[in-house]
Write an enzyme that holds these catalytic residues in place. Structure first.
Site, mmCIF file in Angstrom:
data_model
loop_
_atom_site.group_PDB
_atom_site.id
_atom_site.type_symbol
_atom_site.label_atom_id
_atom_site.label_comp_id
_atom_site.label_asym_id
_atom_site.label_seq_id
_atom_site.Cartn_x
_atom_site.Cartn_y
_atom_site.Cartn_z
ATOM 1 N N LYS A 1 1.232 9.706 -5.113
ATOM 2 C CA LYS A 1 -0.157 9.245 -5.021
ATOM 3 C C LYS A 1 -1.150 10.374 -5.307
ATOM 4 O O LYS A 1 -0.926 11.518 -4.926
ATOM 5 C CB LYS A 1 -0.411 8.679 -3.620
ATOM 6 C CG LYS A 1 -1.815 8.106 -3.403
ATOM 7 C CD LYS A 1 -1.948 7.550 -2.000
ATOM 8 C CE LYS A 1 -3.352 7.006 -1.750
ATOM 9 N NZ LYS A 1 -3.505 6.432 -0.389
ATOM 10 N N ASP B 1 0.840 -1.197 0.000
ATOM 11 C CA ASP B 1 0.000 0.000 0.000
ATOM 12 C C ASP B 1 0.876 1.249 0.000
ATOM 13 O O ASP B 1 1.643 1.476 0.947
ATOM 14 C CB ASP B 1 -0.894 -0.017 1.243
ATOM 15 C CG ASP B 1 -2.160 0.788 1.071
ATOM 16 O OD1 ASP B 1 -2.122 1.799 0.351
ATOM 17 O OD2 ASP B 1 -3.191 0.414 1.656
ATOM 18 N N ASP B 2 0.796 2.038 -1.060
ATOM 19 C CA ASP B 2 1.465 3.344 -1.128
ATOM 20 C C ASP B 2 2.994 3.242 -1.133
ATOM 21 O O ASP B 2 3.675 4.066 -0.512
ATOM 22 C CB ASP B 2 1.021 4.245 0.037
ATOM 23 C CG ASP B 2 -0.461 4.563 0.010
ATOM 24 O OD1 ASP B 2 -1.135 4.208 -0.976
ATOM 25 O OD2 ASP B 2 -0.950 5.159 0.979
ATOM 26 N N HIS C 1 0.557 2.396 4.235
ATOM 27 C CA HIS C 1 -0.509 3.390 4.338
ATOM 28 C C HIS C 1 -0.371 4.123 5.666
ATOM 29 O O HIS C 1 0.094 3.560 6.649
ATOM 30 C CB HIS C 1 -1.869 2.698 4.247
ATOM 31 C CG HIS C 1 -3.009 3.613 3.984
ATOM 32 N ND1 HIS C 1 -3.577 4.400 4.955
ATOM 33 C CD2 HIS C 1 -3.708 3.866 2.852
ATOM 34 C CE1 HIS C 1 -4.571 5.096 4.437
ATOM 35 N NE2 HIS C 1 -4.678 4.794 3.158
ATOM 36 N N ASP D 1 -0.179 -0.559 -4.820
ATOM 37 C CA ASP D 1 -1.450 -0.136 -5.412
ATOM 38 C C ASP D 1 -1.367 1.241 -6.064
ATOM 39 O O ASP D 1 -2.185 1.586 -6.913
ATOM 40 C CB ASP D 1 -2.574 -0.160 -4.377
ATOM 41 C CG ASP D 1 -2.335 0.760 -3.184
ATOM 42 O OD1 ASP D 1 -1.219 1.302 -3.038
ATOM 43 O OD2 ASP D 1 -3.266 0.946 -2.380
ATOM 44 N N ASN D 2 -0.378 2.038 -5.694
ATOM 45 C CA ASN D 2 -0.137 3.360 -6.292
ATOM 46 C C ASN D 2 1.183 3.870 -5.748
ATOM 47 O O ASN D 2 1.857 3.171 -4.992
ATOM 48 C CB ASN D 2 -1.278 4.348 -5.999
ATOM 49 C CG ASN D 2 -1.752 4.338 -4.556
ATOM 50 O OD1 ASN D 2 -2.892 3.963 -4.277
ATOM 51 N ND2 ASN D 2 -0.899 4.726 -3.625
ATOM 52 N N LYS E 1 -6.406 -5.649 3.386
ATOM 53 C CA LYS E 1 -7.240 -4.514 2.993
ATOM 54 C C LYS E 1 -8.064 -4.875 1.757
ATOM 55 O O LYS E 1 -7.525 -5.341 0.764
ATOM 56 C CB LYS E 1 -6.345 -3.305 2.730
ATOM 57 C CG LYS E 1 -7.074 -2.072 2.216
ATOM 58 C CD LYS E 1 -6.123 -0.899 2.086
ATOM 59 C CE LYS E 1 -6.704 0.220 1.264
ATOM 60 N NZ LYS E 1 -5.812 1.384 1.148
ATOM 61 N N CYS F 1 -6.045 4.018 -4.370
ATOM 62 C CA CYS F 1 -6.042 2.602 -4.024
ATOM 63 C C CYS F 1 -7.238 1.800 -4.527
ATOM 64 O O CYS F 1 -7.075 0.752 -5.148
ATOM 65 C CB CYS F 1 -5.889 2.424 -2.521
ATOM 66 S SG CYS F 1 -6.827 3.578 -1.536
ATOM 67 N N HIS G 1 -11.434 -2.793 0.413
ATOM 68 C CA HIS G 1 -11.673 -1.460 -0.132
ATOM 69 C C HIS G 1 -12.314 -1.432 -1.519
ATOM 70 O O HIS G 1 -12.080 -0.523 -2.307
ATOM 71 C CB HIS G 1 -10.362 -0.656 -0.157
ATOM 72 C CG HIS G 1 -10.595 0.842 -0.158
ATOM 73 N ND1 HIS G 1 -9.649 1.750 -0.597
ATOM 74 C CD2 HIS G 1 -11.664 1.588 0.210
ATOM 75 C CE1 HIS G 1 -10.122 2.975 -0.486
ATOM 76 N NE2 HIS G 1 -11.348 2.913 0.006
ATOM 77 N N ARG H 1 -7.354 -1.534 -7.081
ATOM 78 C CA ARG H 1 -7.780 -2.861 -6.627
ATOM 79 C C ARG H 1 -8.904 -3.405 -7.493
ATOM 80 O O ARG H 1 -8.978 -4.609 -7.768
ATOM 81 C CB ARG H 1 -8.166 -2.794 -5.155
ATOM 82 C CG ARG H 1 -6.964 -2.560 -4.254
ATOM 83 C CD ARG H 1 -7.341 -1.986 -2.874
ATOM 84 N NE ARG H 1 -6.174 -1.355 -2.292
ATOM 85 C CZ ARG H 1 -5.267 -1.975 -1.535
ATOM 86 N NH1 ARG H 1 -5.418 -3.244 -1.242
ATOM 87 N NH2 ARG H 1 -4.223 -1.325 -1.070
#
Length: 593
Positions: free
Chosen positions: A392, A41-42, A233, A338-339, A141, A79, A143, A83
Site C-alpha cells: 500500500k 480494505d488493504d 484496515h 481497494d489497494n 466505509k 483507498c 471515504h 473508491r
C-alpha cells in the site's frame, strides 16, 4: 353508441394498455441483474484462497469458482482515490481525489485534482443506475467526502449507513484509530447516525445490508448493494474464534509464507510458473529475531488472517440470504481490495505512539480484542502481496495489483482466469453495460466527466481475449509515485526513501514481481512511455510535489492542521478573552484607587 360510452371504452382501453406497459417494464426490470460490489480494505494479492492464500475464504472462493478471477487487475495504492475511480470510472485526479486528505500536501489542498473529496463534475454509476430504476444501498466505509452533496443520498443511493473517513475501530463505533479526525463520523441516509457503542464492523455492515434488502423485498426493482468493509484496515481486530484457527500457522515466518503463496499462485495459473520475487529491503530476517519477537509477529499475522476470515464469513451470510430469496441467480458480484496490504506501523512514529498510548494496548495476549491495536508491518505485508514487490501507498505491483473477482449471470466461463491488464475504472462501465444503461458525458442536464474505463463485458463473455489494445495506455500518479501501463509493459517510478525516483520498465505479464528492468533492452518503448506519461500528468492536473515532501510526515502535519489547530484557535481565543477581561478589571480597580 353514446359519447359517454365511447369515452369510457377509450379510457378503459388506455388503462389496460398502460397497465400492460407497466407490467412489461416491471418484467424487464426483473430481468436486469442485481449488483453486489464488495470492497475489502488493504488485502494483499494472495490473501484470498482462490488467489493462492492459506486464509480460509470459502465464500469468496465460491464466487471465484462461479466467476472470473482477474490476475492483472489494478487500483490506486491508496483507498480514497481507488473508491473515487471505482464509483465513477474516471481517473482519480479528475474525480477530485488525486490523494486522500490525510496525506495530500497542504500546498495542493483544494486545487482541482486535490479536493480530497468527489468533485461536482463526476457522477457515480449508482446515480446512473438509480435514474434507470435501480434501488441502491451503500453500507460500510465511504471515504470520498462528508459534505451533503457527497454523501450517499446525493450520489445515487436510496438507503445508506456509512463511516465517512479512512477508518475507525472495529469494536467501538466511537473510537478513532488515529488522531486524524476529531471524531468518528457515521451517517445514515445522509444524516449523522446514532450508533450502538459496541459492534463488530464486518458483522454490523452485513446486518444493515440485510435489513435494507428485507425492507425493500417487494419493491419490484433490481438493486445495487455497495458493501465496503473495514477488514483488514488497521487496527487489526477479529473475534477470538476466528483468530485462534490460525494459532501457530505463521511460526515459519514471512519468508516462508511469501514462498508458499508464490508457489500456490503459480500452481493455480494466476502467475507464470517461473515468476521471480524481489527480496524487499524492508523485510527483516526472520531467523535473526529472538523467540519473543517471533511469537509476537506470528500473533499479529494470526489476527490479520482471522479478520479476513471473519469478513468472508459474513459475506457468506449475505450470499445465503440471496439464495433463500431466489435472488442469487440474478445477481452479479464484484469483489476487490481497494489497494495492497498495509505496511505502515503508527507505533514507529513518535506522534502515533504518543496518541495510541492513551487509547490502546498492544500486548500480545490481547491482540485482536477490543481495546487492542495490531498491524502486520512491512515484512508480513510483503508476504501478503507475494509474489509482488511493495505494498500500500507504493506504485509497485504489490501496492496496485489486487485480487478481483466478477461472478454471476454475466459470466460464460466459470472458473476462468483473465490475464491481461485491467483497471478499477473498468468496473463502472461494466455494471452500466450489464444494466443496459448508457454512460454519456451529461447527467441531469449538465456536463460531467466522461468515463475513461473500458467495459469488461467482452472479457466476461470471452476470458481469453485481451482487454485493451496493445498500444492503449493508462496512467497513474499518487504522491510522486508514477506508472504508465501499455499492453504488458509498465513504466514505474518509486520516489525516495523507498526508491530512487528513476523510471524503470517491466513486462508485468512475464515478470509480475518486477525483477528485470527492460529500460535498456527496449529504449524506444521506454522513451515513448516517458513522453506519454508526461502528457498524462499535464492532461489530468497532476501537480509536482513540494520539496521535502514525505508521506508519514505529511500525515502528522495534516492531523495538526485539520484536527488540532481549530481547537487551539478556540483555546487561544479563550485565553485572550480571559486576559482581556482580567486587564479591564485590573484597570478599573486601579482607577478606583
Amino acid at each position: 353508441m353514446s359519447r359517454y360510452r365511447r369515452a369510457w371504452i377509450v379510457w378503459l382501453t388506455a388503462t389496460v394498455a398502460l397497465g400492460s406497459i407497466a407490467r412489461a417494464d416491471i418484467r424487464a426490470a426483473a430481468q436486469r441483474p442485481n449488483f453486489v460490489v464488495i470492497v475489502a480494505d488493504d488485502w494483499g494479492y494472495t490473501d484470498v484462497g482462490a488467489f493462492g492464500g492459506e486464509i480460509a475464504t470459502p465464500h469468496l472462493d465460491s464466487l471465484a469458482a462461479n466467476g472470473i478471477r482477474f490476475a492483472n487487475f489494478h487500483t490506486s495504492a491508496e483507498c480514497s482515490p481507488t473508491r473515487a475511480m471505482l464509483l465513477t470510472g474516471v481517473d482519480s485526479h479528475r474525480t477530485g481525489i488525486g490523494a486522500m486528505r490525510e496525506s495530500v500536501p497542504h500546498q495542493h489542498y483544494g486545487k482541482p485534482g486535490y479536493l480530497t473529496v468527489l468533485s461536482r463534475d463526476v457522477v457515480t454509476f449508482a446515480s446512473r443506475l438509480q435514474a434507470a430504476g435501480y434501488r441502491n444501498y451503500a453500507v460500510g466505509k465511504w471515504h470520498v467526502g462528508k459534505e451533503p452533496h457527497n454523501l450517499p443520498p446525493a450520489r445515487g443511493f436510496d438507503r445508506s449507513l456509512v463511516q465517512g473517513d479512512s477508518g475507525s475501530d472495529n469494536w467501538d463505533t466511537q473510537q478513532r484509530y488515529l488522531g486524524l479526525t476529531d471524531k468518528v463520523y457515521w451517517f445514515e441516509d445522509g444524516r449523522e447516525a446514532i450508533m450502538p457503542r459496541r459492534f463488530y464492523s464486518s458483522e454490523f455492515y452485513v446486518d444493515r445490508a440485510l435489513q435494507y434488502l428485507r425492507q425493500d423485498k417487494n419493491s419490484g426493482k433490481p438493486f445495487l448493494l455497495y458493501l465496503a468493509f473495514q477488514a483488514n484496515h488497521i487496527p487489526l481486530q477479529a473475534p477470538k474464534e476466528f483468530v485462534e484457527r490460525y494459532s501457530g500457522r505463521y511460526d515459519g515466518g514471512w519468508h516462508q509464507l511469501r514462498q508458499e503463496r508464490r508457489d500456490r499462485a503459480a500452481a493455480l495459473g494466476l502467475i507464470p510458473t517461473n515468476t521471480r520475487m524481489v527480496e524487499m529491503a524492508t523485510t527483516e530476517n526472520w531467523n535473526q529475531l529472538d523467540a519473543r519477537r517471533r511469537a509476537y509477529e506470528s500473533r499479529r499475522m494470526e489476527v490479520y488472517a482471522g479478520m479476513a476470515e471473519a469478513m468472508d464469513h459474513h459475506v457468506g451470510r449475505l450470499i445465503a440470504h440471496l439464495k433463500e430469496t431466489s435472488q442469487f441467480e440474478n445477481t452479479v458480484f464484484v469483489f476487490l481490495s481497494d489497494n495492497g496490504a498495509e505496511a505502515s506501523d503508527p507505533l514507529a512514529i513518535r506522534s502515533g505512539r504518543m496518541w495510541l498510548r492513551w487509547q490502546y494496548t498492544w500486548e500480545r495476549s490481547r491482540l485482536g480484542e477490543p481495546g487492542a491495536y495490531a498491524v502486520i508491518g512491512p515484512s508480513w505485508a510483503s508476504a501478503a502481496a507475494s509474489p509482488l514487490a511493495y505494498y500500500k501507498f507504493h506504485a509497485g505491483e504489490g501496492g496496485l495489483r489486487v485480487p478481483m473477482i466478477i461472478s454471476g449471470k454475466a459470466v460464460t466461463a466459470p472458473g476462468a482466469i483473465h490475464h491481461s491488464f485491467t483497471h478499477v475504472k473498468d468496473i463502472a462501465p461494466t455494471l452500466l453495460e450489464l444494466a443496459d444503461v448508457t454512460a454519456s458525458n451529461t447527467f441531469g442536464g449538465r456536463a460531467v466527466e466522461s468515463i475513461t474505463g473500458r467495459s469488461l463485458l467482452p472479457v466476461l463473455q470471452e476470458p481469453s481475449r485481451r482487454h485493451r489494445e496493445v498500444d492503449e495506455t493508462v496512467g497513474y500518479e499518487l504522491a510522486g509515485h508514477g506508472a504508465l501501463f501499455r499492453g504488458d509493459l509498465k513504466l514505474l517510478r518509486i520516489p525516495p526513501p523507498i526508491g530512487d525516483g528513476r523510471w524503470r520498465l517491466y513486462d508485468i505479464a512475464k515478470d509480475p514481481g518486477e525483477t528485470r528492468d527492460l529500460s535498456l533492452d527496449l529504449p524506444t518503448e521506454y522513451a515513448e512511455m516517458i513522453a506519454v506519461y508526461a502528457r498524462y500528468e499535464q492532461e489530468n492536473g497532476v501537480l509536482p510535489l513540494p520539496a521535502g515532501y514525505e508521506p508519514r510526515k505529511q500525515v502528522s502535519i495534516n492531523a495538526f492542521l485539520f484536527v488540532y489547530l481549530p481547537y487551539m484557535k478556540w483555546i487561544v481565543g479563550l485565553v485572550v478573552l480571559v486576559l482581556a477581561a482580567w486587564w479591564v478589571l485590573a484597570r478599573r480597580r486601579r482607577n478606583k484607587s
